[in-house]
Design an enzyme around this catalytic site. Structure first.
Site, PDB file in Angstrom:
ATOM      1  N   ILE A 190      -2.383   3.091  17.822  1.00 48.79           N
ATOM      2  CA  ILE A 190      -1.979   4.501  17.819  1.00 48.79           C
ATOM      3  C   ILE A 190      -2.335   5.094  19.185  1.00 48.79           C
ATOM      4  O   ILE A 190      -3.505   5.069  19.585  1.00 48.79           O
ATOM      5  CB  ILE A 190      -2.704   5.260  16.676  1.00 48.79           C
ATOM      6  CG1 ILE A 190      -2.253   4.722  15.307  1.00 48.79           C
ATOM      7  CG2 ILE A 190      -2.462   6.752  16.753  1.00 48.79           C
ATOM      8  CD1 ILE A 190      -0.785   4.927  14.979  1.00 48.79           C
ATOM      9  N   LYS A 250       6.049   7.825  25.845  1.00 45.87           N
ATOM     10  CA  LYS A 250       7.347   7.970  25.160  1.00 45.87           C
ATOM     11  C   LYS A 250       7.190   7.801  23.655  1.00 45.87           C
ATOM     12  O   LYS A 250       7.806   8.493  22.858  1.00 45.87           O
ATOM     13  CB  LYS A 250       8.340   6.942  25.690  1.00 45.87           C
ATOM     14  CG  LYS A 250       8.907   7.333  27.029  1.00 45.87           C
ATOM     15  CD  LYS A 250      10.024   6.400  27.399  1.00 45.87           C
ATOM     16  CE  LYS A 250      10.721   6.880  28.663  1.00 45.87           C
ATOM     17  NZ  LYS A 250      11.599   5.866  29.225  1.00 45.87           N
ATOM     18  N   HIS A 304      -8.308  -1.224   6.161  1.00 40.27           N
ATOM     19  CA  HIS A 304      -8.538  -2.542   6.768  1.00 40.27           C
ATOM     20  C   HIS A 304      -9.026  -3.483   5.662  1.00 40.27           C
ATOM     21  O   HIS A 304      -9.834  -3.074   4.833  1.00 40.27           O
ATOM     22  CB  HIS A 304      -9.597  -2.399   7.872  1.00 40.27           C
ATOM     23  CG  HIS A 304      -9.867  -3.676   8.591  1.00 40.27           C
ATOM     24  ND1 HIS A 304      -9.020  -4.162   9.561  1.00 40.27           N
ATOM     25  CD2 HIS A 304     -10.869  -4.589   8.464  1.00 40.27           C
ATOM     26  CE1 HIS A 304      -9.479  -5.316  10.003  1.00 40.27           C
ATOM     27  NE2 HIS A 304     -10.602  -5.594   9.357  1.00 40.27           N
ATOM     28  N   ASN A 353       0.837  -1.211   0.000  1.00 49.17           N
ATOM     29  CA  ASN A 353       0.000   0.000   0.000  1.00 49.17           C
ATOM     30  C   ASN A 353       0.868   1.256   0.000  1.00 49.17           C
ATOM     31  O   ASN A 353       0.520   2.262  -0.625  1.00 49.17           O
ATOM     32  CB  ASN A 353      -0.945   0.011   1.202  1.00 49.17           C
ATOM     33  CG  ASN A 353      -2.188  -0.811   0.942  1.00 49.17           C
ATOM     34  OD1 ASN A 353      -3.065  -0.404   0.178  1.00 49.17           O
ATOM     35  ND2 ASN A 353      -2.260  -1.987   1.542  1.00 49.17           N
ATOM     36  N   LEU A 376       0.896  -2.205  12.601  1.00 56.38           N
ATOM     37  CA  LEU A 376       0.236  -3.132  13.527  1.00 56.38           C
ATOM     38  C   LEU A 376       0.101  -2.603  14.957  1.00 56.38           C
ATOM     39  O   LEU A 376      -0.717  -3.097  15.725  1.00 56.38           O
ATOM     40  CB  LEU A 376       0.968  -4.481  13.537  1.00 56.38           C
ATOM     41  CG  LEU A 376       0.811  -5.264  12.228  1.00 56.38           C
ATOM     42  CD1 LEU A 376       1.606  -6.556  12.265  1.00 56.38           C
ATOM     43  CD2 LEU A 376      -0.659  -5.560  11.932  1.00 56.38           C
ATOM     44  N   LYS A 377       0.893  -1.614  15.318  1.00 56.09           N
ATOM     45  CA  LYS A 377       0.794  -1.097  16.693  1.00 56.09           C
ATOM     46  C   LYS A 377      -0.422  -0.187  16.835  1.00 56.09           C
ATOM     47  O   LYS A 377      -0.817   0.474  15.876  1.00 56.09           O
ATOM     48  CB  LYS A 377       2.037  -0.264  17.029  1.00 56.09           C
ATOM     49  CG  LYS A 377       3.218  -1.067  17.458  1.00 56.09           C
ATOM     50  CD  LYS A 377       4.031  -0.278  18.500  1.00 56.09           C
ATOM     51  CE  LYS A 377       5.054  -1.152  19.160  1.00 56.09           C
ATOM     52  NZ  LYS A 377       6.089  -1.593  18.207  1.00 56.09           N
TER      53      LYS A 377
END
Ligand code: GRF
Length: 194
Positions: free
Chosen positions: A93, A67, A109, A17, A90-91
């Protein structure tokens, strides 16, 4: 001359993408100011290098939301980023980041939200669930990002057929092709409206 909005793309994976966004960039209303990734092995890194784009690999030690947010915000601000585009990131936000970019963070998605979204619904899992449920259609959703996984307001979707005999990989390929058409167009529209 069309104004060009600086965007940051966040990617953890193969980066197809990201490549589609790069390919559409010329003459569009956005330009990719930088790529942010949380994985040193992300395929998007090589694509960014080839395209001469700025790149930031997130510090793995910055595990706390606070952090991580501070690190991300300092890079986004340095590059004067106006819109954040998640492309296989993948983390989660952090909520402070969502608050700093209201309706300025989007995600894609690989299913028709609100179905087949939420925690654990990524990659192959999504397509497996769609096939197991006997769905006849699937397809990508572009949505705004809020504090939860996949719950932000839907901006656009493309319907893709699920074909008899599909396995998760064949369905994933078909949906991914549709993603590459949909995402750059929607990012362009969003940036045109700013
Ligand atoms: C895509 O299927 C996208 O919908 C999801 O993550 C995947 C990223 O693929 N959010 P790629 O890294 O862009 O090839």
């Amino acid at each position: 001359m069309i104004k060009s909005v600086p965007i940051a793309v966040f990617a953890s994976g193969g980066g197809s993408n990201f490549q589609a966004l790069l390919d559409f960039e010329n003459g569009s209303s956005y330009h990719i100011a930088l790529l942010i990734t949380d994985r040193e092995q992300a395929g998007a890194i090589e694509k960014a290098r080839k395209a001469g784009k700025c790149l930031h690999v997130l510090e793995p030690k910055n595990k706390s939301d606070q952090k991580m947010t501070a690190e991300i915000l300092s890079v986004l601000e340095a590059c004067e980023v106006k819109v954040v585009v998640l492309a296989g990131y993948l983390k989660k936000i952090p909520s402070d980041l969502v608050a700093r970019y209201p309706r300025r963070i989007v995600n894609i998605h690989p299913a028709l939200l609100p179905s087949y979204g939420g925690k654990g619904m990524y990659g192959r899992n999504v397509h497996e669930a769609v096939i197991q449920a006997g769905e006849k259609i699937s397809g990508p959703t572009v949505h705004y990002v809020d504090e939860n996984y996949d719950t932000g307001e839907v901006i656009a979707q493309t319907v893709v057929p699920v074909i008899d005999g599909d396995d998760p990989d064949s369905l994933a390929d078909r949906v991914l092709q549709a993603e590459h058409q949909l995402y750059p167009t929607i990012v362009h529209q969003l940036c045109s409206s700013l």
